[in-house]
Design a protein around this motif. Structure first.
Motif, PDB file in Angstrom:
ATOM      1  N   THR A  10      56.181  36.215  38.178  1.00 31.43           N
ATOM      2  CA  THR A  10      57.086  36.825  37.198  1.00 31.43           C
ATOM      3  C   THR A  10      58.216  37.577  37.877  1.00 31.43           C
ATOM      4  N   GLY A  11      58.238  37.543  39.214  1.00 30.70           N
ATOM      5  CA  GLY A  11      59.257  38.264  39.949  1.00 30.70           C
ATOM      6  C   GLY A  11      58.853  39.694  40.268  1.00 30.70           C
ATOM      7  N   LYS A  12      57.664  40.081  39.842  1.00 30.32           N
ATOM      8  CA  LYS A  12      57.180  41.440  40.088  1.00 30.32           C
ATOM      9  C   LYS A  12      55.863  41.370  40.841  1.00 30.32           C
ATOM     10  N   ARG A  13      55.828  41.922  42.042  1.00 29.42           N
ATOM     11  CA  ARG A  13      54.628  41.876  42.872  1.00 29.42           C
ATOM     12  C   ARG A  13      53.445  42.572  42.189  1.00 29.42           C
ATOM     13  N   ALA A  14      53.711  43.557  41.363  1.00 29.37           N
ATOM     14  CA  ALA A  14      52.632  44.307  40.711  1.00 29.37           C
ATOM     15  C   ALA A  14      51.946  43.508  39.598  1.00 29.37           C
ATOM     16  N   ASP A  15      52.494  42.354  39.235  1.00 25.70           N
ATOM     17  CA  ASP A  15      51.911  41.530  38.183  1.00 25.70           C
ATOM     18  C   ASP A  15      50.524  41.059  38.640  1.00 25.70           C
ATOM     19  N   PRO A  16      49.465  41.293  37.856  1.00 26.38           N
ATOM     20  CA  PRO A  16      48.116  40.927  38.285  1.00 26.38           C
ATOM     21  C   PRO A  16      47.870  39.426  38.392  1.00 26.38           C
ATOM     22  N   THR A  17      48.772  38.583  37.860  1.00 28.44           N
ATOM     23  CA  THR A  17      48.577  37.139  37.978  1.00 28.44           C
ATOM     24  C   THR A  17      49.131  36.586  39.288  1.00 28.44           C
ATOM     25  N   VAL A  18      49.805  37.414  40.068  1.00 31.63           N
ATOM     26  CA  VAL A  18      50.420  36.958  41.311  1.00 31.63           C
ATOM     27  C   VAL A  18      49.388  37.006  42.442  1.00 31.63           C
ATOM     28  N   LEU A  19      49.292  35.928  43.194  1.00 28.20           N
ATOM     29  CA  LEU A  19      48.401  35.839  44.336  1.00 28.20           C
ATOM     30  C   LEU A  19      49.255  35.458  45.547  1.00 28.20           C
ATOM     31  N   ILE A  24      44.948  37.056  49.750  1.00 31.11           N
ATOM     32  CA  ILE A  24      43.999  36.132  50.370  1.00 31.11           C
ATOM     33  C   ILE A  24      43.336  36.785  51.576  1.00 31.11           C
ATOM     34  N   GLY A  25      44.057  37.619  52.286  1.00 34.43           N
ATOM     35  CA  GLY A  25      43.490  38.320  53.434  1.00 34.43           C
ATOM     36  C   GLY A  25      42.347  39.252  53.066  1.00 34.43           C
ATOM     37  N   ALA A  36      31.855  25.144  48.909  1.00 35.77           N
ATOM     38  CA  ALA A  36      32.845  25.552  47.910  1.00 35.77           C
ATOM     39  C   ALA A  36      34.078  24.652  47.925  1.00 35.77           C
ATOM     40  N   GLN A  37      34.647  24.486  46.747  1.00 31.80           N
ATOM     41  CA  GLN A  37      35.932  23.804  46.591  1.00 31.80           C
ATOM     42  C   GLN A  37      36.848  24.779  45.865  1.00 31.80           C
ATOM     43  N   ILE A  38      38.011  25.038  46.436  1.00 35.46           N
ATOM     44  CA  ILE A  38      38.965  25.978  45.850  1.00 35.46           C
ATOM     45  C   ILE A  38      40.218  25.204  45.483  1.00 35.46           C
ATOM     46  N   ASP A  39      40.572  25.210  44.216  1.00 37.78           N
ATOM     47  CA  ASP A  39      41.763  24.508  43.726  1.00 37.78           C
ATOM     48  C   ASP A  39      42.835  25.527  43.375  1.00 37.78           C
ATOM     49  N   LEU A  40      43.954  25.463  44.071  1.00 35.16           N
ATOM     50  CA  LEU A  40      45.080  26.353  43.805  1.00 35.16           C
ATOM     51  C   LEU A  40      46.114  25.567  43.002  1.00 35.16           C
ATOM     52  N   TYR A  41      46.108  25.766  41.700  1.00 39.92           N
ATOM     53  CA  TYR A  41      46.986  24.998  40.828  1.00 39.92           C
ATOM     54  C   TYR A  41      48.367  25.613  40.642  1.00 39.92           C
ATOM     55  N   SER A  42      48.671  26.668  41.335  1.00 38.15           N
ATOM     56  CA  SER A  42      49.985  27.284  41.181  1.00 38.15           C
ATOM     57  C   SER A  42      51.048  26.406  41.829  1.00 38.15           C
ATOM     58  N   CYS A  43      52.254  26.496  41.346  1.00 34.61           N
ATOM     59  CA  CYS A  43      53.363  25.771  41.950  1.00 34.61           C
ATOM     60  C   CYS A  43      53.513  26.205  43.405  1.00 34.61           C
ATOM     61  N   ASN A  44      53.792  25.241  44.265  1.00 26.91           N
ATOM     62  CA  ASN A  44      54.104  25.487  45.678  1.00 26.91           C
ATOM     63  C   ASN A  44      53.002  26.173  46.473  1.00 26.91           C
ATOM     64  N   LEU A  72      49.755  29.215  50.915  1.00 29.04           N
ATOM     65  CA  LEU A  72      48.507  29.694  50.317  1.00 29.04           C
ATOM     66  C   LEU A  72      47.308  28.812  50.657  1.00 29.04           C
ATOM     67  N   VAL A  73      47.514  27.501  50.720  1.00 27.73           N
ATOM     68  CA  VAL A  73      46.409  26.594  51.037  1.00 27.73           C
ATOM     69  C   VAL A  73      45.887  26.861  52.445  1.00 27.73           C
ATOM     70  N   SER A  74      46.784  26.927  53.433  1.00 27.77           N
ATOM     71  CA  SER A  74      46.327  27.151  54.806  1.00 27.77           C
ATOM     72  C   SER A  74      45.741  28.552  54.975  1.00 27.77           C
ATOM     73  N   SER A  75      46.321  29.547  54.310  1.00 28.46           N
ATOM     74  CA  SER A  75      45.778  30.902  54.398  1.00 28.46           C
ATOM     75  C   SER A  75      44.364  30.975  53.836  1.00 28.46           C
ATOM     76  N   PHE A  76      44.151  30.363  52.663  1.00 32.74           N
ATOM     77  CA  PHE A  76      42.814  30.347  52.053  1.00 32.74           C
ATOM     78  C   PHE A  76      41.840  29.561  52.940  1.00 32.74           C
ATOM     79  N   SER A  77      42.308  28.457  53.511  1.00 33.09           N
ATOM     80  CA  SER A  77      41.461  27.635  54.358  1.00 33.09           C
ATOM     81  C   SER A  77      41.039  28.385  55.618  1.00 33.09           C
ATOM     82  N   ASN A  78      41.916  29.184  56.157  1.00 31.80           N
ATOM     83  CA  ASN A  78      41.567  29.990  57.331  1.00 31.80           C
ATOM     84  C   ASN A  78      40.652  31.154  56.967  1.00 31.80           C
ATOM     85  N   GLN A  79      40.832  31.709  55.780  1.00 28.69           N
ATOM     86  CA  GLN A  79      40.024  32.855  55.353  1.00 28.69           C
ATOM     87  C   GLN A  79      38.608  32.445  54.944  1.00 28.69           C
ATOM     88  N   VAL A  80      38.488  31.271  54.340  1.00 33.91           N
ATOM     89  CA  VAL A  80      37.190  30.744  53.891  1.00 33.91           C
ATOM     90  C   VAL A  80      37.029  29.349  54.529  1.00 33.91           C
TER      91      VAL A  80
END
Length: 134
Positions: A10-19, A24-25, A36-44, A72-80
């Motif tokens: 939404t352009g606001k970092r404080a928005d709780p829907t923003v990941l 991820i850290g 586990a399988q993690i699907d990140l359906y967000s754009c980009n 986000l995909v590589s960050s999540f993959s490295n974290q989990v």
């Protein structure tokens, strides 16, 4: 069972829907099953950070950047590392969500998706595990 994460911007970092990578850290690897399988359906989610509006020479160059870059995909993959993480280079369509469907690949048009030779290719799905392309 798969974990599906749908985020928005939404352009606001404080928005709780923003990941983002800082969120991820904080993810605990032990919170996910060994298969586990993690699907990140967000754009980009598979697009390198700060490369959303870049024009690439070839689609291979774009994919290589995405799979070796900070996204986000590589960050999540490295974290989990034991989880299989799926995401997209480009936009996803949420048109079916209201009917109970998951988001689907869309296109890379718009100011927040990369282009190839000035053109908008179809969205590309990427999959990683343990920080490597699966």
């Amino acid at each position: 069972f798969p974990v599906t994460i749908i985020t928005g911007w939404t352009g606001k970092r404080a928005d709780p829907t923003v990941l983002d990578n800082s969120d991820i850290g904080k993810v605990k690897e032990a919170a996910f099953a060994c298969d586990a399988q993690i699907d990140l359906y967000s754009c980009n989610s598979g697009t390198p950070v700060n490369m959303e509006a870049k024009d690439y020479t070839t689609q291979d160059e774009l994919v290589n950047d995405a799979l070796t870059g900070n996204n986000l995909v590589s960050s999540f993959s490295n974290q989990v590392p034991h989880a299989v993480v799926n995401g997209f280079i480009g936009q996803t369509s949420y048109s079916g969500v209201g009917n109970g469907s998951l988001p689907t690949p869309a296109t890379m048009d718009g100011s927040y998706s990369p282009t190839v030779g000035g053109q908008s290719p179809p969205t590309i799905k990427v999959q990683m595990q343990n920080g490597k392309v699966k």
